[in-house]
Design an enzyme around this catalytic site. Structure first.
Site, PDB file in Angstrom:
ATOM      1  N   HIS A 271       0.827  -1.218   0.000  1.00  0.00           N
ATOM      2  CA  HIS A 271       0.000   0.000   0.000  1.00  0.00           C
ATOM      3  C   HIS A 271       0.861   1.268   0.000  1.00  0.00           C
ATOM      4  O   HIS A 271       0.679   2.165  -0.829  1.00  0.00           O
ATOM      5  CB  HIS A 271      -0.927  -0.011   1.219  1.00  0.00           C
ATOM      6  CG  HIS A 271      -1.762   1.229   1.373  1.00  0.00           C
ATOM      7  ND1 HIS A 271      -3.064   1.309   0.933  1.00  0.00           N
ATOM      8  CD2 HIS A 271      -1.480   2.451   1.904  1.00  0.00           C
ATOM      9  CE1 HIS A 271      -3.541   2.523   1.175  1.00  0.00           C
ATOM     10  NE2 HIS A 271      -2.594   3.242   1.769  1.00  0.00           N
ATOM     11  N   GLU A 272       1.807   1.341   0.918  1.00  0.00           N
ATOM     12  CA  GLU A 272       2.596   2.571   1.044  1.00  0.00           C
ATOM     13  C   GLU A 272       3.491   2.801  -0.175  1.00  0.00           C
ATOM     14  O   GLU A 272       3.757   3.941  -0.562  1.00  0.00           O
ATOM     15  CB  GLU A 272       3.421   2.565   2.339  1.00  0.00           C
ATOM     16  CG  GLU A 272       2.586   2.474   3.630  1.00  0.00           C
ATOM     17  CD  GLU A 272       1.550   3.592   3.798  1.00  0.00           C
ATOM     18  OE1 GLU A 272       1.774   4.702   3.275  1.00  0.00           O
ATOM     19  OE2 GLU A 272       0.505   3.347   4.449  1.00  0.00           O
ATOM     20  N   HIS A 281      -5.631   7.261  -2.367  1.00  0.00           N
ATOM     21  CA  HIS A 281      -6.505   6.176  -1.920  1.00  0.00           C
ATOM     22  C   HIS A 281      -7.592   5.854  -2.930  1.00  0.00           C
ATOM     23  O   HIS A 281      -8.031   6.703  -3.686  1.00  0.00           O
ATOM     24  CB  HIS A 281      -7.123   6.522  -0.559  1.00  0.00           C
ATOM     25  CG  HIS A 281      -6.125   6.440   0.552  1.00  0.00           C
ATOM     26  ND1 HIS A 281      -6.143   7.259   1.650  1.00  0.00           N
ATOM     27  CD2 HIS A 281      -5.060   5.615   0.707  1.00  0.00           C
ATOM     28  CE1 HIS A 281      -5.128   6.946   2.446  1.00  0.00           C
ATOM     29  NE2 HIS A 281      -4.452   5.961   1.890  1.00  0.00           N
TER      30      HIS A 281
HETATM   31 ZN    ZN Z   1      -2.605   5.176   2.222  1.00  0.00          ZN
END
Ligand code: ZN
Ligand code: NAG
Ligand code: NAG
Ligand code: NAG
Ligand code: NAG
Ligand code: ZN
Length: 318
Positions: A271-272, A281
Site C-alpha cells: 500500500h505505502e 486512496h
Molecule cells: Zn494510504
C-alpha cells in the site's frame, strides 16, 4: 528534503464532488487509543452533545474531512463535543468514500469502519476528495471509453520524472523492534508486485548511502510533522513523489504472518509503495490502495484498480 510533505491527495479527473476550505494539516494533541471510546457514539445524530465527538472531530480533521473556518473558536464547535452541521457533513462525505449509507448519523456500520486501522495519508487534501470522486473514465489502448475505476493521485499528480525508473531504497529506523529484521524480505516482495505492472525497478542499497526511497519504523512524533498515534488507528504513512519516505508506526503489532491482533507488514508495504509512486486512496475495498486494513488480514496482491492507476500515471507495463 521537503519539510512540507506533499500529502496533497488528488481527486477525480472530471467530477469534483467535494469542496472544503483548505484543510490545515494541523496536528493537535496525539490521541492515544483514539477509538476505544468510539462505541458510545453509536447512534449519535445532529444536535447531540456526546463525550468523544471531539476526538472524532480530530480524526476527521486529520484525514481531510473536516475543517472549521479560522474564526474565533468560541464561535464554532471546533473544540467541543457537539455533532454540528460541519461534523454531520464530514460524516456524510466519509460515508460516501467508504461505500456506506450516507446518513450523517453515526450508525453502527460507520462506527465500525472508523475503528478499522488505517493509513495515515489523508483521503482529502486541499479540498479535493480522491476516493469517490471518480467514476473516472479513461481511454484504453483501443480508444474506447468507459473504464470505470476508483484509483486516485495526489493533488498535483506528483510523479517520478521519466529519468527515474530504476529506484533505489534503503532502510533506516529510529525505533528498533524485532520485525526490523524482516523488512528486507518483506519490502523486496512488495516492490516486486509493483515492478510487475510498471516500468519501475527497485534495488536495495546500504543504509548509509543515498537512495530514492527510505523505509523504517518510527514511533510517536518522529520529526516529519505527522506524529504517529500509538497502538491502533494510524499504521503507517508515505509521501508523494519524489519525497521517498515511508514510515511504519513502530507501536503497532507487526507480523510477517499475522494472527490475532497482528498487522501484516507486507500488505501495508504494498500500500505505502503505491503512495511513494504517486497513487492516492481508492474507494475499491479490494484494492491495495483502499485506506484501511484490519488486523489478521493479508492483502498483498495488486487489484486491477491499482494496476490501472499506476499505468495511468506512467504508461502500461513492459
Ligand atoms: Zn494510504
Ligand atoms: C494546497 O494548495 C496550495 C495552492 O495550490 C499549494 O500551495 C499547497 O502546497 C497545497 N497543499 C498541499 C498540502 O498540497
Ligand atoms: C472570542 O469570542 C469570545 C466570545 O464572543 C470572546 O469573549 C473572546 O474574547 C474572543 N476571543 C478572541 C481571541 O477574539
Ligand atoms: C534502468 O535500467 C535499465 C537496465 O539497466 C536500463 O536499460 C534503463 O535505461 C534504465 N532506465 C532509466 C530511466 O534510467
Ligand atoms: C497488540 O497485542 C497485544 C498483546 O497481544 C494486545 O493486547 C493489543 O490489543 C494488540 N494491539 C492491537 C492494536 O491490536
Ligand atoms: Zn513519518
Amino acid at each position: 528534503m521537503n519539510i512540507f510533505p506533499k500529502f496533497s491527495l488528488f481527486l477525480g479527473f472530471f467530477i469534483l464532488l467535494f469542496h472544503f476550505i483548505l484543510p490545515q494539516l494541523v496536528l493537535s494533541r496525539p490521541v492515544k487509543q483514539p477509538f476505544k471510546s468510539l462505541q458510545p457514539l453509536e447512534g449519535c445524530h445532529k444536535g447531540q452533545m456526546v463525550k468523544g465527538l471531539y476526538e472524532l472531530k480530530q480524526y476527521l480533521k486529520k484525514f481531510g474531512y473536516l475543517s472549521y473556518p479560522q474564526l474565533n473558536n468560541s464561535l464554532t464547535h471546533a473544540n467541543d463535543d457537539e455533532l454540528d452541521d460541519q461534523l454531520e457533513a464530514a460524516v456524510k462525505t466519509y460515508q460516501l468514500n467508504y461505500n456506506l449509507k450516507v446518513t450523517g448519523t453515526l450508525d453502527s456500520q460507520t462506527v465500525k469502519q472508523l475503528m478499522v486501522p488505517r493509513c495515515g495519508v489523508p483521503d482529502i487534501i486541499n479540498g479535493t476528495s480522491s476516493m469517490r470522486s471518480g467514476k473516472k473514465r479513461h481511454h484504453d489502448g483501443s480508444n474506447t471509453l468507459h473504464t470505470v475505476s476508483h484509483f486516485s493521485f495526489f493533488s498535483n499528480m506528483e510523479k517520478w520524472p521519466d529519468s527515474k525508473r530504476n529506484l533505489t531504497y534503503r532502510f533506516h529506523s529510529s525505533a528498533q523492534i524485532s520485525v526490523v529484521q524482516d523488512l528486507q524480505s518483506v519490502c523486496s516482495k512488495a516492490f516486486a508486485r509493483w515492478a510487475q505492472v510498471s516500468h519501475f525497478t527497485f534495488k536495495e542499497v546500504a543504509e548509509g548511502t543515498t537512495a530514492d526511497i527510505e523505509i523504517g519504523f518510527h514511533r510517536g512524533d518522529h520529526g516529519d510533522g505527522y506524529a504517529f498515534d500509538g497502538q491502533g488507528s494510524t499504521l503507517a504513512h508515505a509521501f508523494a513523489p519524489t519525497d521517498g519516505r515511508f514510515h511504519y508506526d513502530a507501536d503497532e503489532n507487526w507480523s510477517t504472518n499475522p494472527g490475532q491482533n497482528m498487522m501484516d507488514l507486507e500488505s501495508v508495504a504494498v500500500h505505502e509503495i503505491g503512495h511513494l509512486l504517486g497513487l492516492g486512496h481508492s474507494s475499491v475495498q479490494e484494492a491495495i490502495m483502499y485506506s484501511s486494513i484490519s488486523s489478521e488480514v493479508t492483502k498483498r496482491d495488486l487489484h486491477s484498480d491499482d494496476a490501472m492507476g499506476i499505468q495511468y500515471l506512467y504508461g502500461s507495463s513492459k
